[in-house]
Design a protein around this motif. Sequence first.
Motif, PDB file in Angstrom:
ATOM      1  N   PHE A   1      78.886  -7.337  43.656  1.00 37.26           N
ATOM      2  CA  PHE A   1      78.386  -7.772  44.971  1.00 37.26           C
ATOM      3  C   PHE A   1      78.682  -9.275  45.137  1.00 37.26           C
ATOM      4  N   SER A   2      79.907  -9.663  44.837  1.00 35.50           N
ATOM      5  CA  SER A   2      80.229 -11.076  44.652  1.00 35.50           C
ATOM      6  C   SER A   2      80.224 -11.888  45.939  1.00 35.50           C
ATOM      7  N   GLY A   3      80.440 -11.242  47.090  1.00 37.24           N
ATOM      8  CA  GLY A   3      80.450 -11.972  48.347  1.00 37.24           C
ATOM      9  C   GLY A   3      81.457 -13.106  48.331  1.00 37.24           C
ATOM     10  N   ALA A   4      81.038 -14.257  48.827  1.00 37.91           N
ATOM     11  CA  ALA A   4      81.899 -15.441  48.827  1.00 37.91           C
ATOM     12  C   ALA A   4      81.867 -16.172  47.491  1.00 37.91           C
ATOM     13  N   GLY A   5      81.045 -15.688  46.552  1.00 41.87           N
ATOM     14  CA  GLY A   5      81.102 -16.214  45.192  1.00 41.87           C
ATOM     15  C   GLY A   5      80.233 -17.414  44.888  1.00 41.87           C
ATOM     16  N   PHE A   6      79.136 -17.632  45.645  1.00 44.92           N
ATOM     17  CA  PHE A   6      78.280 -18.786  45.371  1.00 44.92           C
ATOM     18  C   PHE A   6      77.630 -18.660  43.992  1.00 44.92           C
ATOM     19  N   LEU A   7      77.145 -17.455  43.670  1.00 46.58           N
ATOM     20  CA  LEU A   7      76.526 -17.232  42.358  1.00 46.58           C
ATOM     21  C   LEU A   7      77.558 -17.448  41.256  1.00 46.58           C
TER      22      LEU A   7
ATOM     23  N   LYS B   1      88.169 -12.001  50.671  1.00 47.14           N
ATOM     24  CA  LYS B   1      89.168 -12.961  51.132  1.00 47.14           C
ATOM     25  C   LYS B   1      88.621 -14.381  51.038  1.00 47.14           C
ATOM     26  N   THR B   2      87.348 -14.549  51.407  1.00 48.80           N
ATOM     27  CA  THR B   2      86.705 -15.857  51.320  1.00 48.80           C
ATOM     28  C   THR B   2      86.601 -16.316  49.874  1.00 48.80           C
ATOM     29  N   TYR B   3      86.218 -15.401  49.000  1.00 50.98           N
ATOM     30  CA  TYR B   3      86.112 -15.700  47.568  1.00 50.98           C
ATOM     31  C   TYR B   3      87.435 -16.267  47.045  1.00 50.98           C
ATOM     32  N   LYS B   4      88.519 -15.551  47.351  1.00 48.74           N
ATOM     33  CA  LYS B   4      89.838 -15.961  46.854  1.00 48.74           C
ATOM     34  C   LYS B   4      90.272 -17.294  47.468  1.00 48.74           C
ATOM     35  N   HIS B   5      90.031 -17.444  48.778  1.00 46.29           N
ATOM     36  CA  HIS B   5      90.437 -18.659  49.474  1.00 46.29           C
ATOM     37  C   HIS B   5      89.732 -19.888  48.909  1.00 46.29           C
ATOM     38  N   ALA B   6      88.411 -19.783  48.737  1.00 43.57           N
ATOM     39  CA  ALA B   6      87.630 -20.931  48.272  1.00 43.57           C
ATOM     40  C   ALA B   6      88.081 -21.376  46.887  1.00 43.57           C
ATOM     41  N   ARG B   7      88.333 -20.406  46.017  1.00 40.74           N
ATOM     42  CA  ARG B   7      88.715 -20.772  44.666  1.00 40.74           C
ATOM     43  C   ARG B   7      90.138 -21.317  44.589  1.00 40.74           C
TER      44      ARG B   7
ATOM     45  N   ASN C   1      90.974 -24.963  43.220  1.00 43.51           N
ATOM     46  CA  ASN C   1      91.875 -24.946  42.064  1.00 43.51           C
ATOM     47  C   ASN C   1      91.217 -24.309  40.843  1.00 43.51           C
ATOM     48  N   ILE C   2      90.496 -23.206  41.096  1.00 40.72           N
ATOM     49  CA  ILE C   2      89.856 -22.447  40.020  1.00 40.72           C
ATOM     50  C   ILE C   2      90.710 -21.216  39.736  1.00 40.72           C
TER      51      ILE C   2
ATOM     52  N   PRO D   1      79.446 -27.615  47.345  1.00 46.36           N
ATOM     53  CA  PRO D   1      80.161 -28.900  47.317  1.00 46.36           C
ATOM     54  C   PRO D   1      81.001 -29.069  48.567  1.00 46.36           C
ATOM     55  N   PRO D   2      81.290 -30.293  48.973  1.00 50.40           N
ATOM     56  CA  PRO D   2      82.044 -30.521  50.205  1.00 50.40           C
ATOM     57  C   PRO D   2      83.452 -29.943  50.156  1.00 50.40           C
ATOM     58  N   GLU D   3      83.996 -29.758  48.943  1.00 43.48           N
ATOM     59  CA  GLU D   3      85.341 -29.206  48.819  1.00 43.48           C
ATOM     60  C   GLU D   3      85.393 -27.709  49.142  1.00 43.48           C
ATOM     61  N   TYR D   4      84.242 -27.063  49.114  1.00 43.45           N
ATOM     62  CA  TYR D   4      84.208 -25.615  49.357  1.00 43.45           C
ATOM     63  C   TYR D   4      84.399 -25.342  50.847  1.00 43.45           C
ATOM     64  N   GLU D   5      85.291 -24.401  51.166  1.00 40.48           N
ATOM     65  CA  GLU D   5      85.516 -24.069  52.574  1.00 40.48           C
ATOM     66  C   GLU D   5      85.804 -22.588  52.731  1.00 40.48           C
ATOM     67  N   LEU D   6      85.530 -22.089  53.925  1.00 37.92           N
ATOM     68  CA  LEU D   6      85.830 -20.712  54.283  1.00 37.92           C
ATOM     69  C   LEU D   6      87.159 -20.653  55.030  1.00 37.92           C
ATOM     70  N   PRO D   7      87.884 -19.534  54.913  1.00 35.71           N
ATOM     71  CA  PRO D   7      89.121 -19.401  55.695  1.00 35.71           C
ATOM     72  C   PRO D   7      88.798 -19.401  57.184  1.00 35.71           C
ATOM     73  N   LEU D   8      89.681 -19.956  57.978  1.00 39.19           N
ATOM     74  CA  LEU D   8      89.434 -20.100  59.410  1.00 39.19           C
ATOM     75  C   LEU D   8      89.708 -18.817  60.182  1.00 39.19           C
TER      76      LEU D   8
END
Length: 400
Positions: free
Chosen positions: A10-16, A39-45, A49-50, A334-341
């Motif tokens: 249930f990873s969602g956008a991956g905050f946990l 898609k958000t999970y993959k984009h943010a990481r 650069n994770i 963190p400020p570097e974290y973003e969602l796809p537009l």
Amino acid sequence: MKSPSIFSFFSGAGFLDLGFEMAGYPIAYVNEIHPPFLKTYKHARQILNIPEPQYGFYEGDISDLLDNNANSEIKSLIKDCKMGTDIIGFIGGPPCPDFSVGGKNRGRMGDNGKLSATYVTLICEQKPSFFLFENVKGLWKTKKHREFYEELKYQLHQSGYVTTERLINSLEYGVPQHRERIILIGFQRELLNDLGYKFGDITSLPEDLFPWKSHFKYPLNEVLSYPWPTTNPFNADSELPCPDGIPVELTVEYWFRKNDVLNHPNSSQYFQPRAGKTKFAKIDEGDDSKKSHKRLHRWRYSPTAAYGNNEVHLHPYKIRRISVAEALAIQSLPPEYELPLDISLTDAFKTIGNGVPYLASLGIAQTILDFLGVKTTCDLPLLNSSWQSTSCQKIEPILT
């Protein structure tokens, strides 16, 4: 002992997951059914650069993982993962509307409610070294749901887990949000024996043994006793000095400034009102007394970040709803974290509201390491950023 590896559900956008990653746990496997969330999970990481999880992403229903073939595949992945680490952890927060006080309240019979049982069954079948189960307080506090919760615990105890639980509030970890969640953590008895803990036949850890408070930054009773401002007349684009005697780090305005939300990639993403802005201007700053159209106060923490079911959160001093960037700040990302537009606003706000606040995730992950006696190192670039090193330090109040 090597860093525990994590299988996330249930990873969602991956905050946990991000909290565990920043504490030093490698993420080995990720499961999420909703394509925009994954898609958000993959984009943010990618932005952060994770590296991708060791065993990649599984986009699908967790119930399918109980199928014989999928079950065997998970078991094989766990076996392979154990060749590089001593400890495997499962983490996840099954969807919670069926237990939420403000939700549909269908409990165990709801489609979402059933997923809690599925997750527990998967844990009992795969037997990771430890697990984390996160859900709304209604599962733990509401009488008719508590019986189901206790049945889940019994199933886990019968499968060899010794558990500990706490109703946490995100404020305790430095998140600018009054958000209560039940956290249930369990450890295989064999692991505890290897660590030198001898408990006999008990099924719950002694109350003082698991260091729940070791990464608290603010005792809740102290937070709630501060002289927080209540309401001020709404005045668009106004200035309002920070009042004395409050921890500014727990305020909405502090995090808006800290994350530079006006220049964030998601800064312009917010819902436009269908019937004009007249209603918005009539609501005082800080008036969050109603279920919907809650106006945040800049010098107070936010109510729970829940943006579905017609719950609307308004900007403290602008005639609009809060933006995606501002919602991410309230979740202590963190400020570097973003969602796809290119995902919908509905999906963006839903995945943000569903997520475990980042600083709470980080604190819980570190607490588990403390209990296990594991020292980790993390080479991910975000850990060494200025945001990470200063996020919990006391700074002078910011004046608007």
